[in-house]
Write a protein that holds these residues in place. Structure first.
Motif, PDB file in Angstrom:
ATOM      1  N   TRP A  18       0.823  -1.208   0.000  1.00 30.33           N
ATOM      2  CA  TRP A  18       0.000   0.000   0.000  1.00 30.33           C
ATOM      3  C   TRP A  18       0.860   1.261   0.000  1.00 30.33           C
ATOM      4  O   TRP A  18       1.878   1.340   0.694  1.00 30.33           O
ATOM      5  N   VAL A  59       0.199   5.202   0.885  1.00 30.37           N
ATOM      6  CA  VAL A  59      -0.815   6.018   1.546  1.00 30.37           C
ATOM      7  C   VAL A  59      -0.304   7.446   1.708  1.00 30.37           C
ATOM      8  O   VAL A  59       0.891   7.718   1.621  1.00 30.37           O
ATOM      9  N   LEU A  98      -5.382  -0.180   7.997  1.00 31.78           N
ATOM     10  CA  LEU A  98      -4.210   0.650   7.753  1.00 31.78           C
ATOM     11  C   LEU A  98      -4.143   1.716   8.847  1.00 31.78           C
ATOM     12  O   LEU A  98      -5.148   2.360   9.159  1.00 31.78           O
ATOM     13  N   ILE A 115      -4.769   8.730   7.815  1.00 33.42           N
ATOM     14  CA  ILE A 115      -4.566   8.381   6.407  1.00 33.42           C
ATOM     15  C   ILE A 115      -5.764   8.873   5.606  1.00 33.42           C
ATOM     16  O   ILE A 115      -6.903   8.468   5.860  1.00 33.42           O
ATOM     17  N   ALA A 165      -5.288   5.999   0.118  1.00 27.60           N
ATOM     18  CA  ALA A 165      -4.538   4.739   0.107  1.00 27.60           C
ATOM     19  C   ALA A 165      -4.831   4.008  -1.184  1.00 27.60           C
ATOM     20  O   ALA A 165      -5.990   3.881  -1.597  1.00 27.60           O
TER      21      ALA A 165
END
Length: 275
Positions: A156, A158, A173, A180, A183
């Motif tokens: 990932w 992000v 996440l 975040i 993502a």
């Protein structure tokens, strides 16, 4: 009596923590390659309290709330017609729910539907070895910094916001010094983007939402094995599972155009986790 009062004061935060109020609501739109053919956009909420957070698909929760009475309707045909209307009203549903920080700090509770069954398991939050980069972008008016990490066999990228010191994000996440807000996985299958940041509606609880049946507790390993076994089932097999024990028989299943798909296999789905 004094000792009892002190004990109640000590336990009160634990009791309140069972269903704490949400303070913030982050709204994400996720553009996803659903079955390797078509892309769809799903809306997700991340409701955050002081100690816990819950991530869920808003359309699925609304669908379940409105469909509850229909599942118990004595008029079977009216119930089916009502459900069909709700399916059309909420086409982009997803039954995934993740309660972070429960049953205790450092763990999460995962609930999802496989076939006709709602399954639930508890796991420690996965450790994320974030690599921070110098890339910066603006999302929802906030300056965000880039980071990369692997999670359950997906990589990932992000963008997190240090101005919003909340160590959460979509799905599980998290663990960064800021919320975040975007993502995307390395394969470009899932792309989450924050489209709303604000206070949660009054009296919103940080909790798992309703399900059609009481969820069955299992392990993550068992859940993944069941998901793999069900992936690609025929529509007939899926209907048989859903009607198991009802005595009903599957004669013919058609798509929206009236074409028979009884023995066709469902298209395989993409999942946030591969492991």
């Amino acid at each position: 009596m004094k000792k009892v009062c002190i004990l109640i004061m000590l336990l009160l935060p634990l009791w309140l923590g069972a269903q704490e109020k949400a303070v913030y609501r982050i709204t994400y739109d996720c553009d996803v390659l659903r079955d390797n053919k078509t892309r769809k956009t799903y809306r997700w909420y991340l409701d955050i309290g002081e100690r816990t957070a819950v991530f869920y698909n808003s359309a699925n929760r609304q669908y379940l709330q409105e469909s509850e009475a229909l599942y118990h309707s004595e008029d079977v045909m009216a119930g089916i017609a009502g459900l069909q209307q709700l399916w059309a009203k909420y086409p982009n549903r997803n039954s995934l729910q993740v309660l972070i920080g429960k049953p205790k700090a450092g763990k999460y509770t995962y609930m999802n539907r496989i076939g006709a069954d709602d399954l639930k398991y508890e796991e420690p939050l996965p450790p994320l070895d974030w690599t921070l980069t110098d890339s910066i972008k603006t999302i929802c008016g906030y300056t965000c910094h880039q980071a990369k990490a692997g999670l359950y066999d997906r990589t990932w990228t992000v963008w997190y916001c240090p101005e919003l010191p909340l160590s959460y994000g979509p799905y599980v996440l998290g663990g960064l010094p800021g919320l975040i807000l975007e993502a995307v996985d390395a394969d470009g299958i899932f792309h989450f983007t924050a489209v709303g940041i604000g206070q949660a509606p009054e009296n919103t609880k940080v909790e798992l939402g309703p399900s059609i049946h009481d969820p069955v507790k299992c392990t993550r390993k068992k859940y993944l094995a069941l998901r793999k076994a069900r992936d690609g089932q025929s529509y007939s097999d899926l209907a048989k599972d859903a009607l198991a024990g009802s005595g009903a028989k599957i004669v013919k299943i058609t798509d929206a155009s009236g074409n028979e798909i009884t023995d066709q296999k469902q298209p395989k789905k993409n999942y946030l986790d591969l492991e």
